[in-house]
Write an enzyme that holds these catalytic residues in place. Structure first.
Site, PDB file in Angstrom:
ATOM      1  N   LEU A  10      36.974  29.380  36.524  1.00 21.21           N
ATOM      2  CA  LEU A  10      38.031  28.958  37.455  1.00 21.21           C
ATOM      3  C   LEU A  10      38.202  29.963  38.612  1.00 21.21           C
ATOM      4  O   LEU A  10      37.813  29.707  39.750  1.00 21.21           O
ATOM      5  CB  LEU A  10      39.350  28.773  36.698  1.00 21.21           C
ATOM      6  CG  LEU A  10      40.553  28.360  37.538  1.00 21.21           C
ATOM      7  CD1 LEU A  10      40.376  26.976  38.136  1.00 21.21           C
ATOM      8  CD2 LEU A  10      41.833  28.401  36.702  1.00 21.21           C
ATOM      9  N   ASP A  11      38.777  31.107  38.256  1.00 19.61           N
ATOM     10  CA  ASP A  11      39.073  32.108  39.290  1.00 19.61           C
ATOM     11  C   ASP A  11      37.778  32.659  39.886  1.00 19.61           C
ATOM     12  O   ASP A  11      36.951  33.221  39.168  1.00 19.61           O
ATOM     13  CB  ASP A  11      39.899  33.246  38.657  1.00 19.61           C
ATOM     14  CG  ASP A  11      40.128  34.389  39.614  1.00 19.61           C
ATOM     15  OD1 ASP A  11      40.198  34.145  40.829  1.00 19.61           O
ATOM     16  OD2 ASP A  11      40.223  35.534  39.146  1.00 19.61           O
ATOM     17  N   THR A  17      42.071  32.663  42.867  1.00 21.96           N
ATOM     18  CA  THR A  17      43.377  33.080  42.347  1.00 21.96           C
ATOM     19  C   THR A  17      43.449  34.596  42.185  1.00 21.96           C
ATOM     20  O   THR A  17      44.534  35.141  41.976  1.00 21.96           O
ATOM     21  CB  THR A  17      43.666  32.388  40.993  1.00 21.96           C
ATOM     22  OG1 THR A  17      42.447  32.247  40.277  1.00 21.96           O
ATOM     23  CG2 THR A  17      44.280  31.024  41.186  1.00 21.96           C
ATOM     24  N   ALA A 115      39.113  32.117  31.390  1.00 22.97           N
ATOM     25  CA  ALA A 115      39.932  33.018  30.576  1.00 22.97           C
ATOM     26  C   ALA A 115      41.426  32.773  30.793  1.00 22.97           C
ATOM     27  O   ALA A 115      42.269  33.257  30.039  1.00 22.97           O
ATOM     28  CB  ALA A 115      39.611  34.459  30.931  1.00 22.97           C
ATOM     29  N   LYS A 145      35.851  36.570  27.143  1.00 27.91           N
ATOM     30  CA  LYS A 145      34.570  36.956  27.744  1.00 27.91           C
ATOM     31  C   LYS A 145      34.525  38.494  27.775  1.00 27.91           C
ATOM     32  O   LYS A 145      35.567  39.097  28.007  1.00 27.91           O
ATOM     33  CB  LYS A 145      34.475  36.438  29.192  1.00 27.91           C
ATOM     34  CG  LYS A 145      34.600  34.929  29.343  1.00 27.91           C
ATOM     35  CD  LYS A 145      34.748  34.569  30.822  1.00 27.91           C
ATOM     36  CE  LYS A 145      35.126  33.119  31.001  1.00 27.91           C
ATOM     37  NZ  LYS A 145      35.392  32.742  32.405  1.00 27.91           N
ATOM     38  N   ASP A 170      31.746  34.039  38.438  1.00 27.43           N
ATOM     39  CA  ASP A 170      31.801  35.088  39.467  1.00 27.43           C
ATOM     40  C   ASP A 170      31.937  36.483  38.864  1.00 27.43           C
ATOM     41  O   ASP A 170      31.837  37.474  39.594  1.00 27.43           O
ATOM     42  CB  ASP A 170      32.983  34.856  40.419  1.00 27.43           C
ATOM     43  CG  ASP A 170      34.305  35.150  39.745  1.00 27.43           C
ATOM     44  OD1 ASP A 170      34.516  34.639  38.623  1.00 27.43           O
ATOM     45  OD2 ASP A 170      35.109  35.903  40.307  1.00 27.43           O
TER      46      ASP A 170
HETATM   47  P1  B16 Z   1      45.961  34.308  33.152  1.00 23.81           P
HETATM   48  P2  B16 Z   1      38.632  33.115  35.070  1.00 23.81           P
HETATM   49  C1  B16 Z   1      40.554  34.929  34.748  1.00 23.81           C
HETATM   50  O1  B16 Z   1      40.135  33.682  35.211  1.00 23.81           O
HETATM   51  C2  B16 Z   1      40.814  35.886  35.904  1.00 23.81           C
HETATM   52  O2  B16 Z   1      39.609  36.172  36.596  1.00 23.81           O
HETATM   53  C3  B16 Z   1      41.357  37.178  35.348  1.00 23.81           C
HETATM   54  O3  B16 Z   1      41.605  38.084  36.394  1.00 23.81           O
HETATM   55  C4  B16 Z   1      42.645  36.873  34.572  1.00 23.81           C
HETATM   56  O4  B16 Z   1      43.153  38.049  33.981  1.00 23.81           O
HETATM   57  C5  B16 Z   1      42.355  35.845  33.481  1.00 23.81           C
HETATM   58  O5  B16 Z   1      41.800  34.676  34.074  1.00 23.81           O
HETATM   59  C6  B16 Z   1      43.605  35.443  32.703  1.00 23.81           C
HETATM   60  O6  B16 Z   1      44.458  34.739  33.541  1.00 23.81           O
HETATM   61  O7  B16 Z   1      46.821  35.500  33.322  1.00 23.81           O
HETATM   62  O8  B16 Z   1      46.245  33.191  34.130  1.00 23.81           O
HETATM   63  O9  B16 Z   1      45.921  33.806  31.734  1.00 23.81           O
HETATM   64  O10 B16 Z   1      37.824  33.845  36.094  1.00 23.81           O
HETATM   65  O11 B16 Z   1      38.139  33.301  33.643  1.00 23.81           O
HETATM   66  O12 B16 Z   1      38.838  31.671  35.421  1.00 23.81           O
HETATM   67 MG    MG Z   2      36.157  34.158  37.423  1.00 31.09          MG
END
Ligand code: B16
Ligand code: MG
Length: 217
Positions: A10-11, A17, A115, A145, A170
């Site tokens: 996602l991010d 984000t 995540a 991860k 990414d």
């Molecule tokens: P949340 P991804 C991750 O997203 C982010 O890259 C990471 O920075 C963040 O800590 C993690 O999600 C948890 O996010 O606080 O919203 O549960 O790249 O795995 O989509």
């Molecule tokens: Mg990511």
């Protein structure tokens, strides 16, 4: 032809984000008496919320009781959600909207493998949630991860063998997870950081329908 599937992080792949995570973590750092740079924020990409706080506290050399950490995690997420509430579909990263609609139209299954525990809310805000055949996020896994769990659950939900899945990621931790899951990994970002990926693209603008179709055929 063997059925192939795509798993999107996602991010950093669907939406940036990371900039909102950064703002919310920086506010917390300042509150704890230290600054937190954008370069340091790179270490938080792709890792879980709890792990992000541990890294942040290490950077600031701050030790806290568990109870205090729990409180800060709630505070950070509340602040982050305020930023997310302002987002709309114009923040979808270049090319992604077209790719997702192409895959849907051509019945190529795809899942989210993130995540984030806020993933569903974010996809809903971007008007993308209903396109996905499966969603696997931080609420569905016991290990974050670089453990491959998130991607293996996604493959299972899609009914596709792991070695027929293509992961778009990414973060270095995400590429490592994809490789451990025996999936093809496509990194989005810096070739040096993502050197373990099977392919690396500079940005999502390079993730064209042609590129993906060649990987699927
Ligand atoms: P949340 P991804 C991750 O997203 C982010 O890259 C990471 O920075 C963040 O800590 C993690 O999600 C948890 O996010 O606080 O919203 O549960 O790249 O795995 O989509
Ligand atoms: Mg990511």
């Amino acid at each position: 032809m063997t059925k192939k599937a795509i798993i999107f992080d996602l991010d950093g792949v669907i939406v940036d984000t990371a900039k909102y995570h950064y703002l919310a973590w920086r506010e917390l750092a300042i509150q704890l008496g230290f600054d937190f740079s954008e370069a340091q924020n790179e270490q938080l990409k792709g890792v879980s919320r709890v792990r992000s706080l541990e890294i942040l506290l290490d950077i600031g050399n701050v030790q806290l009781e568990e109870e205090q950490k729990t409180k800060l995690l709630i505070e950070k997420n509340a602040q982050y959600l305020e930023y997310i509430a302002e987002m709309d579909h114009t923040e979808i990263l270049p090319g992604i909207d077209d790719v997702l609609h192409y895959l849907k139209l051509n019945k190529i299954p795809f899942s989210l493998g993130s995540a984030s525990k806020n993933a569903r809310l974010i996809l809903e805000t971007l008007d993308l949630l209903n396109l996905f055949d499966a969603i696997v996020d931080g609420n569905d896994v016991s290990t974050a991860k670089p453990d491959p769990e998130v991607f293996l659950i996604a493959a299972q939900k899609l009914g596709v063998e792991p070695d027929n899945c293509i992961v778009i990621e990414d973060a270095q931790a995400g590429v490592e997870a994809a490789n451990k899951a025996n999936m093809l990994s496509v990194g989005i970002g810096d070739k040096e950081i993502l050197k373990e990926a099977d392919y690396v693209l500079n940005s999502t603008a390079e993730l064209t329908i042609d590129f993906l179709q060649k990987l699927i055929d």
